[in-house]
Motif scaffolding. Structure first.
Motif, PDB file in Angstrom:
ATOM      1  N   GLN A  68      46.106  35.946  37.538  1.00  0.00           N
ATOM      2  CA  GLN A  68      45.774  36.628  38.885  1.00  0.00           C
ATOM      3  C   GLN A  68      47.110  37.339  39.097  1.00  0.00           C
ATOM      4  O   GLN A  68      48.193  36.944  39.558  1.00  0.00           O
ATOM      5  CB  GLN A  68      45.651  35.333  39.856  1.00  0.00           C
ATOM      6  N   LYS A  88      42.236  39.701  39.794  1.00  0.00           N
ATOM      7  CA  LYS A  88      42.110  38.662  38.740  1.00  0.00           C
ATOM      8  C   LYS A  88      41.652  39.111  37.357  1.00  0.00           C
ATOM      9  O   LYS A  88      40.897  40.242  37.146  1.00  0.00           O
ATOM     10  CB  LYS A  88      41.092  37.407  39.024  1.00  0.00           C
ATOM     11  N   ALA A  92      38.515  32.379  38.161  1.00  0.00           N
ATOM     12  CA  ALA A  92      39.179  31.892  38.706  1.00  0.00           C
ATOM     13  C   ALA A  92      39.094  30.261  38.756  1.00  0.00           C
ATOM     14  O   ALA A  92      40.191  29.410  38.511  1.00  0.00           O
ATOM     15  CB  ALA A  92      39.165  31.891  40.342  1.00  0.00           C
TER      16      ALA A  92
END
Length: 215
Positions: A68, A88, A92
Motif C-alpha cells: 500500500q 494499493k 487489502a
C-alpha cells in the motif's frame, strides 16, 4: 503539518489507522501503528503497522506483495486516530477482497448508496445465485457471445446518440453500455480494481512522458 510527537498514542503506545483507497475512497481496513511503524511508513512511503496479535511490526505486502503506497496521512481533531490514503497493489484483506469491510450489520434501503462497486457486486450475485426473471441472469445463461453482442449494440447506440448531440439520450446509452460492460467483466472475472489499476499505469506513463518533454 504536525509531528509524530504531537500524536496521542494509547497506553499500549498504539494509534488506530483507518486505511482508505485514494481512488475509490473505500475503507480498506483498520489497523494500528506505534511510533516506530509510523516512522517506517513515512520513511518508506508504504504502510507498516503493529500487529497486536503477534506483538510485532508488519509491513503490508511483505509476504503477499499487496503493498500500500501512501498518498497522505491525516490525524483527527484529538490527534488520537489517523486516516491513511493509499494506492494499493492488490487486495487489502487477507481473504483476497479489496476491502476488509464486506459484511453488513445494518443497511438502510431508503438511504442506500449507489456505486459501481455495489452494482458490480449485484451483477456478480446474479451470476452465482440466479434469479428467475432477471435480465442479468438471462445474459449469463446465454453466455459470452450474447454478452459481447449486447456490448457491441450498446457501443453503437452511444455513437448514434453522441453524434446526434442529444445529451440526455447519450447519458442514457452510456449507462446501458456501462451496465453491459460490468456484465462482461463479471463473466470474465475482471474486477473494477483491475481496470482502475490499468488506468493508473497509463496515468503514470503519461505523466512520465510529459515530464520528459518538459526537460
Amino acid at each position: 503539518m504536525i509531528d509524530i510527537s504531537q500524536l496521542k498514542f494509547d497506553e499500549r503506545g498504539l494509534i488506530p489507522a483507518v486505511v482508505t483507497d485514494f481512488y475509490t475512497k473505500q475503507v480498506l481496513t483498520v489497523a494500528y501503528m506505534n511510533a516506530e511503524s509510523l516512522e517506517i511508513t513515512l520513511k518508506e512511503g508504504k504502510t507498516c503497522f503493529f500487529s497486536r496479535s503477534r506483538g510485532k511490526l508488519w509491513r503490508k505486502g511483505e509476504t503477499s506483495g499487496n503493498f500500500q503506497h501512501v498518498v497522505s496521512i491525516k490525524a483527527d481533531c484529538d490527534r488520537d486516530a489517523l486516516t491513511v490514503e493509499v494506492i494499493k497493489d492488490g487486495p487489502a484483506c487477507h481473504l483476497g477482497t479489496d476491502s476488509c469491510f464486506n459484511e453488513y450489520v445494518y443497511r438502510s434501503e431508503e438511504m442506500e448508496e449507489f456505486s459501481l462497486q455495489w452494482l458490480y457486486a449485484l451483477i456478480k450475485g446474479r451470476k452465482t445465485d440466479k434469479k428467475e426473471g432477471s435480465y442479468t441472469t438471462y445474459l449469463f445463461e446465454q453466455g459470452i457471445d450474447k454478452i459481447l453482442k449486447k456490448v457491441g449494440e450498446e457501443c453503437t447506440e452511444v455513437i448514434i446518440a453522441g453524434k446526434g448531440g442529444d445529451r440526455a439520450e447519450t447519458v442514457f446509452e452510456i449507462a446501458d453500455l456501462v451496465y453491459h460492460l460490468l456484465v462482461l467483466m463479471a463473466e470474465e472475472d475482471i474486477k473494477i480494481s483491475d481496470v482502475i489499476d490499468e488506468l493508473k499505469v497509463r496515468h503514470v506513463v503519461d505523466k512520465k512522458v510529459k515530464q520528459q518533454k518538459m526537460k
